[in-house]
Write an enzyme that holds these catalytic residues in place. Structure first.
Site, mmCIF file in Angstrom:
data_model
loop_
_atom_site.group_PDB
_atom_site.id
_atom_site.type_symbol
_atom_site.label_atom_id
_atom_site.label_comp_id
_atom_site.label_asym_id
_atom_site.label_seq_id
_atom_site.Cartn_x
_atom_site.Cartn_y
_atom_site.Cartn_z
ATOM 1 N N GLU A 222 77.806 4.023 -17.025
ATOM 2 C CA GLU A 222 78.472 5.016 -17.788
ATOM 3 C C GLU A 222 77.658 5.172 -19.091
ATOM 4 O O GLU A 222 77.599 4.452 -20.020
ATOM 5 C CB GLU A 222 79.851 4.387 -18.195
ATOM 6 C CG GLU A 222 80.422 3.923 -16.882
ATOM 7 C CD GLU A 222 81.009 5.202 -16.148
ATOM 8 O OE1 GLU A 222 80.994 6.163 -16.588
ATOM 9 O OE2 GLU A 222 81.752 4.906 -15.117
ATOM 10 N N CYS A 256 81.236 8.104 -26.746
ATOM 11 C CA CYS A 256 80.583 8.737 -25.374
ATOM 12 C C CYS A 256 81.087 10.177 -25.197
ATOM 13 O O CYS A 256 80.204 10.780 -24.634
ATOM 14 C CB CYS A 256 80.213 7.754 -24.550
ATOM 15 S SG CYS A 256 81.806 7.231 -23.818
#
Length: 476
Positions: A222, A256
């Site tokens: 990720e 993110c």
């Protein structure tokens, strides 16, 4: 600490990590498939751990950041973690059921099914920006799938890591779940896990994947990237500004899936900026407000200020959205900032920002926007503000990203029945919800033959009967 003592400490941490790994691997071999009741009990215990220690968790995270509002941690980390645990526990029985699969018509009487089974020992490498949620999310999926789990946290999360290690050791058997402090990322990622999940930068993700390759360990990455926002002319600008600024300023943009740059029609840029100038001070009266999160450390603060200096030197206009100074190095804070008149030669347009800075690009036609996004690495998220279904379909069909949110930012991550993950440079694999369960499961195919032989006439020696049957089977 001298060099010899430091080396001894590293050796001890590595040995301790390997000892715990050995205990988890042995437990998996002795009892490879925990029951539904056992898995639900683990998830319930994890939920109780979070609920019973909310204040301590908030304080530890605040210490690690220098300042982060407890309310922000409650909303973004505790609530999302607890809600995900509850949702997973509710659906787990259905996920664990064997799946019936169709059999070939030529294998009359045979049966096919797929059985989800645990992979074994799962390693979780978590970042510092959401140090609780990005531990609990993968651990929820891994435990639900029946695995044992080891967690390595970031060096910038030392207070939370110390707390979680103590709490987890109190409430869980070491051979089920363990937080491993002090072990280096290179050591942890080189351990022979049955699955490894890493959340962090693309640069470190490549190192993790390289280390895992020696053990043929499957990896979920990720990562991040430059997530774009597109605001179409039909959407209310004030509403768009309110929602975009929320995701760009929460956690001081250290997210993110935070908007990394924004496309606005050239005729609407100034109006959008004016809305932002009114909205930001209404939420954060000044840099010193405890509601506004600090940048994680001085190195990150200097990096972000370097982006602004570089952009300013190349002709960009810097718009500080709060009254007073743009930054405070003592508090390690930077005001929410718009950067206008940017071009691709600027560092702020080349690197993931990970802070409260938002470059604005203008467009005349949506085709320009689509081509710009397609020419770059696939981002972890894409945000589109429009009420027009046809435009929504067009942008989704012509671009790629890990996830999409329409008419808001970031909230797709909070939908437990949606998978979360990247593509290309923004990562690989998924977790959350059912996809997380599948990610950490071996979907084991099982074929069960009928009692009678299926094709004795196809055994050697081959002859005319074989040829006639093959002609029938192949449809000739």
């Amino acid at each position: 600490m001298n060099i010899a003592a430091h080396a001894h400490s590293l050796d001890h941490s590595k040995a301790e990590a390997m000892r715990i790994f050995g205990a988890q691997r042995a437990a998996y071999r002795d009892r490879p498939v925990p029951s539904l009741q056992e898995r639900r009990d683990q998830l319930r215990r994890l939920e109780r751990l979070l609920l019973d220690n909310q204040k301590a968790i908030c304080e530890a995270i605040c210490q690690d950041f220098g300042n982060r509002a407890h309310q922000e941690t409650q909303l973004l980390e505790l609530f999302l973690s607890v809600d995900g645990l509850r949702d997973c526990r509710k659906r787990l029985g259905r996920w664990m059921k064997p799946q019936r699969r169709h059999g070939s018509v030529w294998f009359l009487g045979a049966r096919n099914q797929v059985i989800p089974q645990p992979k074994g020992v799962v390693g979780v490498i978590a970042p510092w920006n959401y140090p609780l949620f990005l531990v609990i999310g993968p651990v929820t999926s891994a435990l639900a799938a029946g695995n044992r789990c080891m967690v390595k946290m970031a060096a910038n999360s030392r207070h939370l890591c110390t707390l979680l290690q103590k709490l987890v050791a109190r409430d869980f058997e070491e051979h089920t779940l363990a937080v491993v402090p002090d072990v280096s990322g290179s050591v942890f990622s080189a351990m022979p896990f049955d699955h490894l999940i890493f959340t962090g930068s693309a640069r470190t993700g490549r190192q993790v994947m390289h280390a895992a390759a020696d053990n043929l360990t499957p990896v979920t990455l990720e990562l991040g990237g430059k997530s774009p926002v597109i605001v179409c002319q039909d959407f209310d600008l004030k509403t768009a500004a309110e929602r975009i600024l929320q995701m760009k300023t929460v956690n001081a943009g250290q997210t993110c899936v935070a908007p990394d740059y924004l496309f606005i029609h050239e005729s609407q840029r100034d109006e959008f900026v004016a809305h932002c100038r009114r909205i930001a001070p209404a939420r954060y009266a000044s840099l010193s407000t405890p509601d506004y999160t600090s940048i994680i450390d001085q190195a990150a603060h200097e990096r972000l200020m370097g982006y602004l200096d570089d952009a300013r030197e190349q002709g960009a206009r810097i718009v500080n959205l709060l009254p007073g100074n743009l930054s405070d190095s003592r508090l390690c804070k930077i005001a929410p900032t718009l950067v206008l008149d940017v071009h691709d030669g600027m560092r702020i347009m080349q690197e993931e920002i990970f802070g409260p800075l938002l470059p604005l690009k203008t467009y005349r036609a949506l085709e320009e926007v689509v081509e710009y996004i397609k020419d770059r690495d696939q981002p972890l998220a894409l945000y589109l503000f429009t009420r027009q279904p046809e435009v929504q379909r067009q942008i989704i069909a012509q671009t790629q990203s890990g996830g999409v949110a329409i008419n808001d930012c970031g909230l797709h991550v909070a939908q437990h029945d949606l998978p979360f993950g990247g593509i290309g440079a923004s990562g690989m694999g998924h977790y959350h919800g059912h996809e997380g369960f599948l990610e950490f499961s071996k979907m084991r195919p099982v074929f069960k033959q009928f009692a009678w032989p299926a094709f004795p006439m196809l055994y050697p020696p081959y002859g005319k009967l074989f040829e006639r049957l093959m002609s029938l089977m192949l449809g000739r």
